[in-house]
Design an enzyme around this catalytic site. Sequence first.
Site, PDB file in Angstrom:
ATOM      1  N   GLU A 583       0.838  -1.217   0.000  1.00  0.00           N
ATOM      2  CA  GLU A 583       0.000   0.000   0.000  1.00  0.00           C
ATOM      3  C   GLU A 583       0.870   1.264   0.000  1.00  0.00           C
ATOM      4  O   GLU A 583       0.548   2.238  -0.673  1.00  0.00           O
ATOM      5  CB  GLU A 583      -0.965   0.001   1.198  1.00  0.00           C
ATOM      6  CG  GLU A 583      -1.931  -1.191   1.256  1.00  0.00           C
ATOM      7  CD  GLU A 583      -2.745  -1.418  -0.016  1.00  0.00           C
ATOM      8  OE1 GLU A 583      -2.914  -0.475  -0.804  1.00  0.00           O
ATOM      9  OE2 GLU A 583      -3.189  -2.563  -0.240  1.00  0.00           O
ATOM     10  N   ASP A 654       3.371  -4.607  -5.590  1.00  0.00           N
ATOM     11  CA  ASP A 654       3.749  -5.936  -5.077  1.00  0.00           C
ATOM     12  C   ASP A 654       5.258  -6.042  -4.891  1.00  0.00           C
ATOM     13  O   ASP A 654       5.744  -6.551  -3.884  1.00  0.00           O
ATOM     14  CB  ASP A 654       3.301  -7.027  -6.065  1.00  0.00           C
ATOM     15  CG  ASP A 654       1.835  -7.406  -5.879  1.00  0.00           C
ATOM     16  OD1 ASP A 654       1.242  -7.023  -4.847  1.00  0.00           O
ATOM     17  OD2 ASP A 654       1.280  -8.084  -6.769  1.00  0.00           O
TER      18      ASP A 654
HETATM   19 ZN    ZN Z   1      -2.842  -2.711  -4.523  1.00  0.00          ZN
END
Ligand code: ZN
Length: 750
Positions: A583, A654
């Site tokens: 995030e 990611d």
């Molecule tokens: Zn995401």
Amino acid sequence: MDIVIFAILLATSEAYVFSSIWFTKRINHTASTSHHEKLIPEVPHRWSKVAKPNPICQTDQCKKAAEALIENMNRTADPCENFYEFACGGWEKTHPMPPTEASWSQFDVAADKNLYEIKDILESDVDLNEPSPVTDIKMVYETCIKRDSSDTKEHLKPLLDLMSTMGGGWPMVSGNTWNDENFVWYETAADVIFQIFSSSIFGVFVSNDPKNTKAYVITVDQPSFVLPREMLVKSSTYKRQLEAYKTFIAETAWVLAKAAGRSDVTRSSILHEAEEMIEFEKKLANMASPREMRRNVLRTYNPMTLRDLQEWSDMAAPNQIDWLKYVRRITANLTLSFNWTERVIVRETDFIFRCIQLIQETSPRTIANYIHWGVVKHFVKDLTNKIHQLAFEFERVLSGAIDDKPRWKECISVANSALEMALGYSYVQKHFDNSAKLAALEMSDNIKSVFSEELGKLGWMDAATKELARQKVAAMARHIGYPAWFSNSSALVHYYEGLEVSDNHFNNVLYSSRFKFFRNFKRLRTTSDRDEWITSPAEVNAFFNPPKNSIIFPAAILQPPFFKKERLEALNYGAIGVIIGHEISHAFDDVGRQYDAEGNLAEWWTESTKETYLNKSQCFVNQYGNYRVPKLDGMLNAEAKLNGVNTLGENIADNGGLHSALVAYRKHVAKNGAEPGLPGLESFTAEQLFFLSFANNWCETITKESLLQSVLSDPHSPHSYRVLGTIQNSEDFPKIFNCPRKKVEACVMW
Ligand SMILES: [Zn+2]
């Protein structure tokens, strides 16, 4: 992903700016499975380091976590060759997908467990001391459960009555009683937005002004569609889905026509009108911008006055719409006044232009059919068994689920949609351990500071951009568990002031949609709250909200397999730590980087650094865009591959998330000392366990239909590729697992 078709309908297009850790589904799942297979004896592998006598963690949480990791693994797989198979190869066998599901992942299983807890809350007795919205949500749920949905006319009457107040009803079920004399398309479209807060021809809603994020502004956008846009655009490839869609519309209309007692309406007249309506929708989809283009936020920032917009529309085709009348009609029940100088943001100016031209060329009857279908589909799960079944038959073609969900799960979804914060409030009170909030706060602070330090080391970013990037990390707000105002139950009462709840199910669905409209539009002329929560705390998900520069971790994700106290921090950093890092990284993905520390859309990158960034992004686009998805080959006319552009932001997040969580874990160990091993996984080093825990986030079984939807519409790569892609890029992974060095290009951003 199964129910996403409906979730999209319920959401406003505003949601497109949020980045979540996975594709949110309407919370509808079935029985979870619990397995306790015998621990497989530990066998040394060539990739494991020589087992050394290490203390073993024997807490209950360590044992449980170890059991779960072991049962999900396929230890015959080579982690260097296919780490997803190594970590998740046992998942499908030990977590068989229930027939009501289209995907069954760690997130689904955790959300399903939550559903049972939520069911208990909603079925508990009313407590006179509980805040009124909690009592209300119990009533919405109970009314939904107990409703009579037998196939009688009276259960369709509320919908037919509602539609008759909007432009004279749905033409295809009204036969020759409908005529276009009094039909003004934009007035009916405006009524739909007010009644159910759903896009109708256009999406119109209030959102943060991208360049002045403290202020709110009316935003006009292209609509969302029931089918993925790509299916409407390439309809010859997706004949089966289009056919199912047509059947869904026509059969639903037929049921309504019979209920309305229209003898002049025939099955073939309905079918003909449904076909015309779908042709119209296909044209709209063709005019709409593909997702790839919508990642450029600046392109969608087109501020203008209503007068400018009127001139623009009149240039396309004169007198097709009166924008001032349209906005006034949408907001007729609000105490807001508008004139031609009202500033609006038009996200897709070309779409609006071409759409106005299309409206001029299309018969009013087809336009009215399309607008009314938007209303009908909003209620398809809330009328009669027959229509419910038709909706499910359509969903089944798109999702691949075998069976429909039990009513109680659908009713939780209805209740949650109506009063999600009341549900979150009760959930937090009953099931959330506040010490998890403190632990997650500490971990997010650690990962934030690591992210900032790592920024400082980047060779490709110049000093000026670096400084601003670090300011952005420092300014990032983090919301963990639940909103601060939950400590004050009267704030919850205030939050739902004006929402009317009764023992009438149809009205509960209608009024709660309308309430969402009011809540959204009442923000106009107010100042934006930086601490606003965009999700219920009972949601198993995590978010980055670019216009607020905030990260959000609801209470429900702070549980296993993602997080638990009294187990190894290697597991926590590998699971929730990577999600937190993900995030944070979103603030610097291809979309997030367009916003500054305050959440304003701004060019804060120097030209040369921006150019390097774009070159580095291209590496991810190529890498993920070359991943083949053989499971889909039979469903497409072409070789199935991931969409590297649509998934770019998530892939960058990611990769950045994994790296920053690992560095933060190493700092944790440097400060607190080495951790013990896990029972049954004695030969695994702590960092190997970190990676195993990371990959476990993404264990999943998925139907090919749902996988297709994911590849077409989901900004996230399918779960297995989220493991394989990041592992391929990780510099640390091959060292930690003693893998032979391979000559593959690694993409690194953060
Ligand atoms: Zn995401």
